[in-house]
Design an enzyme around this catalytic site. Structure first.
Site, short mmCIF file in Angstrom:
data_model
loop_
_atom_site.label_atom_id
_atom_site.label_comp_id
_atom_site.label_asym_id
_atom_site.label_seq_id
_atom_site.Cartn_x
_atom_site.Cartn_y
_atom_site.Cartn_z
N SER A 127 0.84 -1.20 0.00
CA SER A 127 0.00 0.00 0.00
C SER A 127 0.87 1.24 0.00
O SER A 127 1.66 1.47 0.93
CB SER A 127 -0.90 0.01 1.24
OG SER A 127 -1.50 1.28 1.35
N HIS A 180 -1.27 -1.25 -4.22
CA HIS A 180 -2.53 -0.87 -3.59
C HIS A 180 -2.56 0.65 -3.39
O HIS A 180 -1.68 1.22 -2.74
CB HIS A 180 -2.64 -1.59 -2.25
CG HIS A 180 -3.93 -1.42 -1.54
ND1 HIS A 180 -5.05 -2.17 -1.83
CD2 HIS A 180 -4.30 -0.59 -0.53
CE1 HIS A 180 -6.04 -1.83 -1.03
NE2 HIS A 180 -5.62 -0.86 -0.23
N ASP A 217 -4.74 3.73 -1.96
CA ASP A 217 -5.85 4.09 -1.07
C ASP A 217 -6.37 5.48 -1.40
O ASP A 217 -5.68 6.48 -1.18
CB ASP A 217 -5.38 4.04 0.39
CG ASP A 217 -5.19 2.62 0.87
OD1 ASP A 217 -6.14 1.82 0.76
OD2 ASP A 217 -4.09 2.30 1.36
N MET A 260 -8.93 8.26 -0.39
CA MET A 260 -9.78 8.66 0.75
C MET A 260 -10.26 10.08 0.53
O MET A 260 -9.48 10.94 0.11
CB MET A 260 -8.97 8.59 2.05
CG MET A 260 -8.32 7.24 2.31
SD MET A 260 -7.53 7.21 3.92
CE MET A 260 -6.74 5.60 3.87
N HIS A 269 -8.33 1.17 -3.97
CA HIS A 269 -9.27 0.96 -2.87
C HIS A 269 -9.93 2.30 -2.57
O HIS A 269 -9.30 3.19 -1.99
CB HIS A 269 -8.48 0.42 -1.65
CG HIS A 269 -9.30 0.25 -0.42
ND1 HIS A 269 -8.74 0.06 0.83
CD2 HIS A 269 -10.64 0.24 -0.22
CE1 HIS A 269 -9.69 -0.06 1.73
NE2 HIS A 269 -10.86 0.05 1.13
N MET A 278 -12.10 4.60 -0.61
CA MET A 278 -12.79 4.86 0.65
C MET A 278 -13.44 6.22 0.51
O MET A 278 -12.99 7.23 1.07
CB MET A 278 -11.77 4.81 1.81
CG MET A 278 -11.36 3.39 2.14
SD MET A 278 -9.78 3.29 3.00
CE MET A 278 -8.68 3.37 1.58
N MET A 335 -11.93 -5.82 5.43
CA MET A 335 -11.04 -4.91 6.15
C MET A 335 -10.71 -5.50 7.52
O MET A 335 -11.60 -5.94 8.25
CB MET A 335 -11.72 -3.54 6.36
CG MET A 335 -11.89 -2.70 5.11
SD MET A 335 -10.36 -2.29 4.24
CE MET A 335 -9.42 -1.42 5.51
N ASP A 359 -6.92 -6.31 4.34
CA ASP A 359 -6.25 -5.02 4.33
C ASP A 359 -6.32 -4.41 5.72
O ASP A 359 -7.41 -4.19 6.24
CB ASP A 359 -6.94 -4.13 3.28
CG ASP A 359 -6.33 -2.73 3.18
OD1 ASP A 359 -5.26 -2.51 3.75
OD2 ASP A 359 -6.96 -1.88 2.51
C1 DX5 Z 1 -6.34 1.65 5.62
C2 DX5 Z 1 -5.93 1.36 4.21
C3 DX5 Z 1 -4.84 0.37 4.12
C4 DX5 Z 1 -3.52 0.81 4.74
C5 DX5 Z 1 -2.89 -0.42 5.31
O1 DX5 Z 1 -7.58 2.27 5.62
O2 DX5 Z 1 -7.02 0.86 3.48
O3 DX5 Z 1 -4.61 -0.03 2.77
O4 DX5 Z 1 -2.63 1.40 3.84
O5 DX5 Z 1 -1.75 -0.07 6.00
P1 DX5 Z 1 -1.08 -1.07 7.05
O6 DX5 Z 1 -0.64 -2.28 6.28
O7 DX5 Z 1 0.07 -0.29 7.60
O8 DX5 Z 1 -2.13 -1.40 8.08
ZN ZN Z 2 -6.56 -0.07 1.49
#
Ligand code: DX5
Ligand code: ZN
Length: 224
Positions: A7, A30, A32, A34, A63, A65, A134, A172
């Site tokens: 990620s 990956h 993220d 947000m 991903h 969010m 999750m 994740d």
């Molecule tokens: C959290 C993200 C994850 C995050 C995971 O909301 O969706 O993808 O980057 O990070 P680690 O592996 O450090 O928990």
């Molecule tokens: Zn994620």
């Protein structure tokens, strides 16, 4: 086959292209996304995904969010993401959305926050290419893995197998050398790791080590 998706949330955002290259042996990158509404954090959007896609040969696993994924998610497929994950809690019409993502040529994936059960989505599974369970509350990297999610991972794997589907099961949040074996034994086969990869001295070696650990644990899980 165990897939490891580093990620980039845990990478240096000022050097994304280099950080992507540092894990070129990974299966997917990956990303993220947000929006500051669905989760209390704000990261990046379509232009960065587009630029990152041009900077790396590793396919992008986006991903989302975000609120209103019905409106925004197809743009990520159009921007070049190989896989687009939207949240069950935010999607108004998940079947229509999954079909739109697939029509753009990307894999469609549904994510579940820790308190969202898999059972209401059983009939939707054939519309999907991946399910994301999750293992932390979404929003931030570096959080502790939630062991209470293991039964949901097991139940999800059973549902997928019962329907005879070729659906990937992703985990994740808090996935590391300490927790990946539990996830693999429970039936997960795609592993997102942020801090465990980018916090390591050698991110590429961390990816290889996690993949090995997961593959061995998955074999043990199948023997049971
Ligand atoms: C959290 C993200 C994850 C995050 C995971 O909301 O969706 O993808 O980057 O990070 P680690 O592996 O450090 O928990
Ligand atoms: Zn994620």
């Amino acid at each position: 086959m165990a897939q490891i998706n580093p990620s980039i949330l845990s990478a240096d955002f000022a050097r994304l292209a280099e950080e992507a290259k540092a894990v070129e042996g990974a299966d997917w990158l990956h990303v993220d996304v947000m929006d500051g509404h669905f989760v209390p954090n704000l990261t990046l959007g379509v232009p960065v995904v587009e630029a990152l896609g041009k900077a790396t040969g590793t396919p992008l696993d986006c991903h989302l969010m975000i609120e209103a994924p019905d409106r925004w998610a197809p743009q990520y497929a159009e921007a070049g993401a190989g896989s687009v994950t939207f949240h069950a809690e935010a999607a108004a019409a998940p079947v229509r959305l999954a079909r739109e993502i697939r029509a753009q040529g990307a894999r469609a994936s549904l994510a579940l926050k820790p308190a969202t059960p898999i059972e209401p989505y059983e009939d939707l599974l054939p519309e999907l290419d991946m399910l994301l369970v999750m293992t932390v509350e979404p929003g931030f990297g570096g959080q502790a893995f939630l062991d209470v999610m293991l039964p949901k991972i097991r139940r999800t794997r059973q549902l997928i197998d019962r329907h005879g589907l070729d659906l990937w099961l992703q985990v994740d949040g808090g996935v590391s050398a300490d927790t990946i074996e539990r996830c693999a034994e429970a039936g997960a086969d795609v592993f997102v790791a942020g801090s465990a990869v980018y916090g390591a001295d050698d991110p590429a070696a961390a990816v290889a080590a996690l993949r090995r650990q997961a593959a061995e644990a998955a074999a043990r899980g199948r023997e049971r």
